[in-house]
Design a protein around this motif. Structure first.
Motif, PDB file in Angstrom:
ATOM      1  N   ILE A 200       0.832  -1.203   0.000  1.00  0.00           N
ATOM      2  CA  ILE A 200       0.000   0.000   0.000  1.00  0.00           C
ATOM      3  C   ILE A 200       0.867   1.254   0.000  1.00  0.00           C
ATOM      4  O   ILE A 200       0.584   2.241  -0.684  1.00  0.00           O
ATOM      5  N   ALA A 201       1.978   1.214   0.771  1.00  0.00           N
ATOM      6  CA  ALA A 201       2.869   2.376   0.850  1.00  0.00           C
ATOM      7  C   ALA A 201       3.535   2.662  -0.496  1.00  0.00           C
ATOM      8  O   ALA A 201       3.754   3.821  -0.864  1.00  0.00           O
ATOM      9  N   LYS A 202       3.876   1.607  -1.253  1.00  0.00           N
ATOM     10  CA  LYS A 202       4.564   1.779  -2.532  1.00  0.00           C
ATOM     11  C   LYS A 202       3.619   2.079  -3.679  1.00  0.00           C
ATOM     12  O   LYS A 202       4.065   2.465  -4.771  1.00  0.00           O
ATOM     13  N   ASN A 203       2.330   1.877  -3.477  1.00  0.00           N
ATOM     14  CA  ASN A 203       1.344   2.128  -4.530  1.00  0.00           C
ATOM     15  C   ASN A 203       0.262   3.051  -4.000  1.00  0.00           C
ATOM     16  O   ASN A 203      -0.770   2.582  -3.489  1.00  0.00           O
ATOM     17  N   PRO A 204       0.465   4.371  -4.100  1.00  0.00           N
ATOM     18  CA  PRO A 204      -0.470   5.331  -3.502  1.00  0.00           C
ATOM     19  C   PRO A 204      -1.900   5.197  -4.009  1.00  0.00           C
ATOM     20  O   PRO A 204      -2.842   5.456  -3.252  1.00  0.00           O
ATOM     21  N   THR A 205      -2.086   4.783  -5.284  1.00  0.00           N
ATOM     22  CA  THR A 205      -3.451   4.672  -5.793  1.00  0.00           C
ATOM     23  C   THR A 205      -4.226   3.565  -5.082  1.00  0.00           C
ATOM     24  O   THR A 205      -5.454   3.611  -4.996  1.00  0.00           O
ATOM     25  N   VAL A 206      -3.492   2.575  -4.561  1.00  0.00           N
ATOM     26  CA  VAL A 206      -4.159   1.498  -3.838  1.00  0.00           C
ATOM     27  C   VAL A 206      -4.751   2.016  -2.532  1.00  0.00           C
ATOM     28  O   VAL A 206      -5.758   1.494  -2.043  1.00  0.00           O
ATOM     29  N   VAL A 207      -4.134   3.051  -1.959  1.00  0.00           N
ATOM     30  CA  VAL A 207      -4.660   3.645  -0.733  1.00  0.00           C
ATOM     31  C   VAL A 207      -6.082   4.162  -0.972  1.00  0.00           C
ATOM     32  O   VAL A 207      -6.995   3.915  -0.172  1.00  0.00           O
ATOM     33  N   MET A 208      -6.274   4.874  -2.085  1.00  0.00           N
ATOM     34  CA  MET A 208      -7.599   5.398  -2.398  1.00  0.00           C
ATOM     35  C   MET A 208      -8.596   4.270  -2.624  1.00  0.00           C
ATOM     36  O   MET A 208      -9.751   4.343  -2.190  1.00  0.00           O
ATOM     37  N   LEU A 209      -8.144   3.214  -3.293  1.00  0.00           N
ATOM     38  CA  LEU A 209      -9.014   2.059  -3.515  1.00  0.00           C
ATOM     39  C   LEU A 209      -9.390   1.414  -2.180  1.00  0.00           C
ATOM     40  O   LEU A 209     -10.556   1.074  -1.948  1.00  0.00           O
ATOM     41  N   ALA A 210      -8.409   1.254  -1.290  1.00  0.00           N
ATOM     42  CA  ALA A 210      -8.668   0.654   0.015  1.00  0.00           C
ATOM     43  C   ALA A 210      -9.618   1.519   0.839  1.00  0.00           C
ATOM     44  O   ALA A 210     -10.515   1.000   1.524  1.00  0.00           O
ATOM     45  N   LEU A 211      -9.455   2.844   0.768  1.00  0.00           N
ATOM     46  CA  LEU A 211     -10.355   3.735   1.485  1.00  0.00           C
ATOM     47  C   LEU A 211     -11.766   3.645   0.922  1.00  0.00           C
ATOM     48  O   LEU A 211     -12.754   3.725   1.661  1.00  0.00           O
ATOM     49  N   MET A 216     -17.331   1.664   1.603  1.00  0.00           N
ATOM     50  CA  MET A 216     -18.408   0.751   1.223  1.00  0.00           C
ATOM     51  C   MET A 216     -18.765  -0.188   2.368  1.00  0.00           C
ATOM     52  O   MET A 216     -19.945  -0.426   2.654  1.00  0.00           O
ATOM     53  N   ILE A 217     -17.744  -0.712   3.048  1.00  0.00           N
ATOM     54  CA  ILE A 217     -17.988  -1.625   4.171  1.00  0.00           C
ATOM     55  C   ILE A 217     -18.731  -0.891   5.287  1.00  0.00           C
ATOM     56  O   ILE A 217     -19.643  -1.449   5.913  1.00  0.00           O
ATOM     57  N   TYR A 234     -22.056 -10.018  -3.152  1.00  0.00           N
ATOM     58  CA  TYR A 234     -22.051  -8.865  -4.047  1.00  0.00           C
ATOM     59  C   TYR A 234     -20.948  -7.881  -3.672  1.00  0.00           C
ATOM     60  O   TYR A 234     -20.262  -7.324  -4.541  1.00  0.00           O
ATOM     61  N   ILE A 235     -20.787  -7.669  -2.359  1.00  0.00           N
ATOM     62  CA  ILE A 235     -19.786  -6.713  -1.881  1.00  0.00           C
ATOM     63  C   ILE A 235     -18.380  -7.167  -2.266  1.00  0.00           C
ATOM     64  O   ILE A 235     -17.584  -6.403  -2.830  1.00  0.00           O
ATOM     65  N   TYR A 236     -18.075  -8.424  -1.981  1.00  0.00           N
ATOM     66  CA  TYR A 236     -16.727  -8.906  -2.246  1.00  0.00           C
ATOM     67  C   TYR A 236     -16.471  -9.097  -3.737  1.00  0.00           C
ATOM     68  O   TYR A 236     -15.325  -8.981  -4.191  1.00  0.00           O
ATOM     69  N   ALA A 237     -17.532  -9.369  -4.527  1.00  0.00           N
ATOM     70  CA  ALA A 237     -17.362  -9.435  -5.984  1.00  0.00           C
ATOM     71  C   ALA A 237     -17.007  -8.054  -6.531  1.00  0.00           C
ATOM     72  O   ALA A 237     -16.129  -7.919  -7.398  1.00  0.00           O
ATOM     73  N   ALA A 238     -17.685  -7.011  -6.007  1.00  0.00           N
ATOM     74  CA  ALA A 238     -17.368  -5.644  -6.430  1.00  0.00           C
ATOM     75  C   ALA A 238     -15.949  -5.264  -6.036  1.00  0.00           C
ATOM     76  O   ALA A 238     -15.206  -4.641  -6.822  1.00  0.00           O
ATOM     77  N   ALA A 243     -10.328  -4.359  -7.563  1.00  0.00           N
ATOM     78  CA  ALA A 243      -8.920  -4.704  -7.369  1.00  0.00           C
ATOM     79  C   ALA A 243      -8.301  -5.202  -8.675  1.00  0.00           C
ATOM     80  O   ALA A 243      -7.140  -4.893  -8.984  1.00  0.00           O
ATOM     81  N   LEU A 244      -9.067  -5.959  -9.469  1.00  0.00           N
ATOM     82  CA  LEU A 244      -8.566  -6.447 -10.762  1.00  0.00           C
ATOM     83  C   LEU A 244      -8.283  -5.291 -11.712  1.00  0.00           C
ATOM     84  O   LEU A 244      -7.235  -5.246 -12.368  1.00  0.00           O
ATOM     85  N   VAL A 245      -9.217  -4.329 -11.766  1.00  0.00           N
ATOM     86  CA  VAL A 245      -9.017  -3.161 -12.637  1.00  0.00           C
ATOM     87  C   VAL A 245      -7.797  -2.370 -12.198  1.00  0.00           C
ATOM     88  O   VAL A 245      -6.975  -1.952 -13.033  1.00  0.00           O
ATOM     89  N   GLU A 246      -7.636  -2.167 -10.880  1.00  0.00           N
ATOM     90  CA  GLU A 246      -6.468  -1.435 -10.381  1.00  0.00           C
ATOM     91  C   GLU A 246      -5.182  -2.201 -10.665  1.00  0.00           C
ATOM     92  O   GLU A 246      -4.152  -1.609 -10.984  1.00  0.00           O
ATOM     93  N   GLY A 247      -5.235  -3.540 -10.571  1.00  0.00           N
ATOM     94  CA  GLY A 247      -4.064  -4.348 -10.915  1.00  0.00           C
ATOM     95  C   GLY A 247      -3.650  -4.173 -12.368  1.00  0.00           C
ATOM     96  O   GLY A 247      -2.459  -4.060 -12.686  1.00  0.00           O
TER      97      GLY A 247
END
Length: 267
Positions: A200-211, A216-217, A234-238, A243-247
């Motif tokens: 997460i620290a090395k990929n700042p865009t992942v921080v926004m995705l995680a937030l 959502m949670i 449904y939640i975990y599929a989304a 995560a796949l798109v960000e990857g």
């Protein structure tokens, strides 16, 4: 006791319940770990691992403590506050929402509101270039930083622990299966803590995705508290699709960076 455990070991249904519950507990644990990772990454580097270990250790203690008072926990589903407001009845004969709250519902609503507040505040902190005096800002006092992070981790550990144990109660009546599933989830959290936080620290865009995931949670927890049960699948599929798109975006950026630094073959 030995005969009881031997019966569980020889029961295919018990093994199926254990595998399913381990997966569910790991998924709930990863949600918990995302929050711990984001908070710990706000601290000075030499404190991050220690705070992550404290957060995960507290998660284990809370889960085992809740398991030890399981009878009391089941009682949390009894209605304690009823505002008498019920939503329209759906096609399955159930109201769209209800305001008959149990202690479980009140805890989930409070935890969801805290998640929404914290995720929104962190998103604002990330996108706002103006320096702030956030309690988790790197320029703040180190002791206050660690204390604030651990305090917020305790609050979220409590919410996720209650959600985790209530999920376990709903899936099996066997306490040993619940204990094994919780221990397996905590073991996964311990193994994934540092790699996930570093990633997460090395990929700042992942921080926004995680937030976004946390936001959502939080909304799902609030909805659940009001009797609106969103299927977890449904939640975990989304989340998996996002995560796949960000990857794919990360692979694209890496490829572009390699092309930019590669020597020109025509020179």
């Amino acid at each position: 006791m030995f005969d009881y455990l031997a019966g569980l070991l020889s029961d295919p249904a018990a093994w199926a319940a254990l595998v399913t519950l381990v997966v569910m507990e790991v998924v709930l644990g990863i949600d918990n770990l995302i929050f711990i990772s984001i908070l710990s990454n706000k601290l000075p580097e030499h404190q991050r691992q220690r705070v992550r270990r404290i957060g995960i250790g507290l998660a284990l203690i809370m889960r085992l403590a809740l398991l030890s008072i399981i009878a009391w926990l089941v009682g949390l589903t009894a209605t304690v506050v009823d505002l008498g407001i019920v939503g329209p009845v759906g096609e399955h004969g159930e109201p769209a929402f209800e305001t008959a709250f149990s202690w479980k519902d009140l805890i989930l609503i409070a935890g969801g509101l805290f998640l929404v507040w914290k995720a929104t505040k962190e998103i604002h902190h990330t996108v706002d270039p103006t320096p702030t005096h956030d309690v988790l800002d790197k320029k703040a006092v180190v002791i206050n930083n660690a204390g604030a992070a651990i305090f917020q981790i305790i609050l979220l550990d409590l919410v996720f622990s209650i959600d985790s144990i209530l999920t376990a109660i709903g899936m099996t009546d066997h306490l040993p299966i619940m204990v094994v599933a919780v221990l397996a989830a905590i073991a996964v959290m311990l193994l994934a803590a540092d790699p996930l936080a570093d990633f997460i620290a090395k990929n700042p865009t992942v921080v926004m995705l995680a937030l976004g995931f946390l936001l959502m949670i939080g909304m799902v927890l609030i909805a659940d508290g009001f009797g609106v049960h969103v299927p977890k699948g449904y939640i975990y599929a989304a989340m998996a699709f996002s995560a796949l798109v960000e990857g794919l975006n990360m692979l694209s950026r890496r490829s572009a960076a390699k092309r930019a630094t590669a020597p020109d073959p025509h020179i």
